[in-house]
Design an enzyme around this catalytic site. Structure first.
Site, mmCIF file in Angstrom:
data_model
loop_
_atom_site.group_PDB
_atom_site.id
_atom_site.type_symbol
_atom_site.label_atom_id
_atom_site.label_comp_id
_atom_site.label_asym_id
_atom_site.label_seq_id
_atom_site.Cartn_x
_atom_site.Cartn_y
_atom_site.Cartn_z
ATOM 1 N N HIS A 1 -3.659 -12.898 -0.409
ATOM 2 C CA HIS A 1 -2.320 -12.581 0.116
ATOM 3 C C HIS A 1 -1.829 -13.754 0.966
ATOM 4 O O HIS A 1 -2.612 -14.394 1.665
ATOM 5 C CB HIS A 1 -2.390 -11.294 0.959
ATOM 6 C CG HIS A 1 -1.030 -10.775 1.314
ATOM 7 N ND1 HIS A 1 -0.281 -11.319 2.330
ATOM 8 C CD2 HIS A 1 -0.277 -9.788 0.769
ATOM 9 C CE1 HIS A 1 0.882 -10.677 2.394
ATOM 10 N NE2 HIS A 1 0.912 -9.751 1.455
ATOM 11 N N SER B 1 9.616 -7.450 -0.400
ATOM 12 C CA SER B 1 10.773 -6.626 -0.034
ATOM 13 C C SER B 1 11.196 -5.634 -1.122
ATOM 14 O O SER B 1 12.385 -5.366 -1.284
ATOM 15 C CB SER B 1 11.952 -7.505 0.385
ATOM 16 O OG SER B 1 11.623 -8.232 1.564
ATOM 17 N N LYS C 1 -1.266 -3.390 5.203
ATOM 18 C CA LYS C 1 -1.517 -4.442 6.198
ATOM 19 C C LYS C 1 -2.249 -3.867 7.410
ATOM 20 O O LYS C 1 -3.015 -2.918 7.262
ATOM 21 C CB LYS C 1 -0.200 -5.131 6.582
ATOM 22 C CG LYS C 1 0.630 -5.552 5.371
ATOM 23 C CD LYS C 1 1.707 -6.517 5.713
ATOM 24 C CE LYS C 1 2.601 -6.703 4.511
ATOM 25 N NZ LYS C 1 3.447 -7.860 4.598
ATOM 26 N N ASN D 1 0.362 -2.197 0.105
ATOM 27 C CA ASN D 1 -0.437 -2.980 1.056
ATOM 28 C C ASN D 1 -0.014 -2.547 2.454
ATOM 29 O O ASN D 1 1.056 -2.917 2.919
ATOM 30 C CB ASN D 1 -0.156 -4.474 0.832
ATOM 31 C CG ASN D 1 -0.777 -5.349 1.898
ATOM 32 O OD1 ASN D 1 -1.630 -4.901 2.664
ATOM 33 N ND2 ASN D 1 -0.340 -6.598 1.961
HETATM 34 C C1 PEP Z 1 3.325 -7.680 0.967
HETATM 35 O O1 PEP Z 1 2.891 -7.744 2.094
HETATM 36 O O2 PEP Z 1 2.569 -7.872 -0.001
HETATM 37 C C2 PEP Z 1 4.732 -7.368 0.774
HETATM 38 C C3 PEP Z 1 5.229 -7.501 -0.430
HETATM 39 O O3 PEP Z 1 5.431 -6.967 1.866
HETATM 40 P P1 PEP Z 1 6.929 -6.380 1.895
HETATM 41 O O4 PEP Z 1 7.042 -5.394 0.767
HETATM 42 O O5 PEP Z 1 7.063 -5.724 3.224
HETATM 43 O O6 PEP Z 1 7.850 -7.518 1.697
#
Ligand code: PEP
Length: 251
Positions: free
Chosen positions: A100, A214, A14, A12
């Protein structure tokens, strides 16, 4: 993990990416997918909607899948600034993330809205990745499993089957924070999600359940080995081709 559930590693991006850098990133991931020749796992990138068409064209034939990050429930109409699932499909997407936590929080999306978006994805021929997850306050109050159950029941449409649905468990407090649940906590959440799915759909055992929050190259193997985890939804680490490919290798 049951081998019938082919792991899905989804990125993702974003609200990140301008054309040149995004094409370079997608190209590097596509090259990695081609070289690895994976048939036992799927890789998906979800760029901002402005880039879906260019990236879908650029990675065509590589095996790398392309998806959207959101869609409107309607197919067209007076919804300024929104994007229809049909438009994503037309641009070359095969998947779309819905629900999300950033959209649930930033845009006030309810479970009912998320469910309508998942239905829109089906209408357009896209596979929805439905996100659910508890906040830190909900976890600390011991409400994680009941929150997941409510969100799941409210967010997935009637008629869901394993081939029409991917569920992503994303604890809100783990997104973009560097914090992750323990593997036991991930396994407990996923087992509960699968149990709840079992009461809703016939082939619940075949639904892919992704963990998100993460995930990076360094912790992917451990998180992906937790019970009932069939892949990952990756934010920050999906913006680096080598990190994203390292996560895919760990699947
Ligand atoms: C996400 O935005 O779906 C996500 C899991 O972000 P991150 O991996 O940066 O925690």
């Amino acid at each position: 993990m049951a081998r019938s559930r082919r792991p899905l590693i989804a990125g993702n991006w974003k609200m990140n990416g301008l054309t040149a850098d995004a094409l370079a990133l997608a190209g590097a991931v596509a090259e990695g997918v081609k070289q690895a020749g994976w048939t036992d796992r799927e890789l998906l990138v979800c760029p901002p909607s402005t880039l879906v068409m260019a990236i879908a064209k650029a990675v065509k034939g590589s095996g790398l899948l392309v998806g959207g990050q959101n869609c409107h429930a309607a197919a067209s109409g007076a919804h300024t600034g929104d994007i229809a699932a049909e438009m994503l499909r037309d641009a070359g997407a095969s998947h779309v993330i819905v629900g999300h936590s950033e959209r649930r929080t930033d845009c006030g999306e309810t479970d009912a809205v998320v469910r309508a978006k998942a239905e829109a994805a089906w209408r357009a021929g896209l596979l929805p990745v439905v996100c659910i997850g508890e906040s830190l306050a909900e976890r600390e109050a011991g409400r994680t499993l009941s929150v997941l159950e409510t969100q799941l029941k409210g967010s997935i449409p009637a008629g869901s089957t394993a081939s029409r649905l991917v569920v992503a468990y994303e604890p809100v407090w783990a997104i973009g924070t560097g914090k992750t649940p323990t593997t036991a906590e991930v396994a407990a959440a996923h087992a509960h999600i699968r149990r709840v799915l079992g009461g809703l759909i016939a082939d619940a055992n075949a639904v892919r359940l992704l963990y998100g929050g993460s995930v990076k190259g360094g912790n992917a193997a451990e998180l992906l080995a937790a019970g009932d985890v069939d892949g990952a939804l990756v934010g920050g680490a999906s913006l680096k081709a080598d990190e994203f490919l390292a996560i895919a290798k760990a699947a």
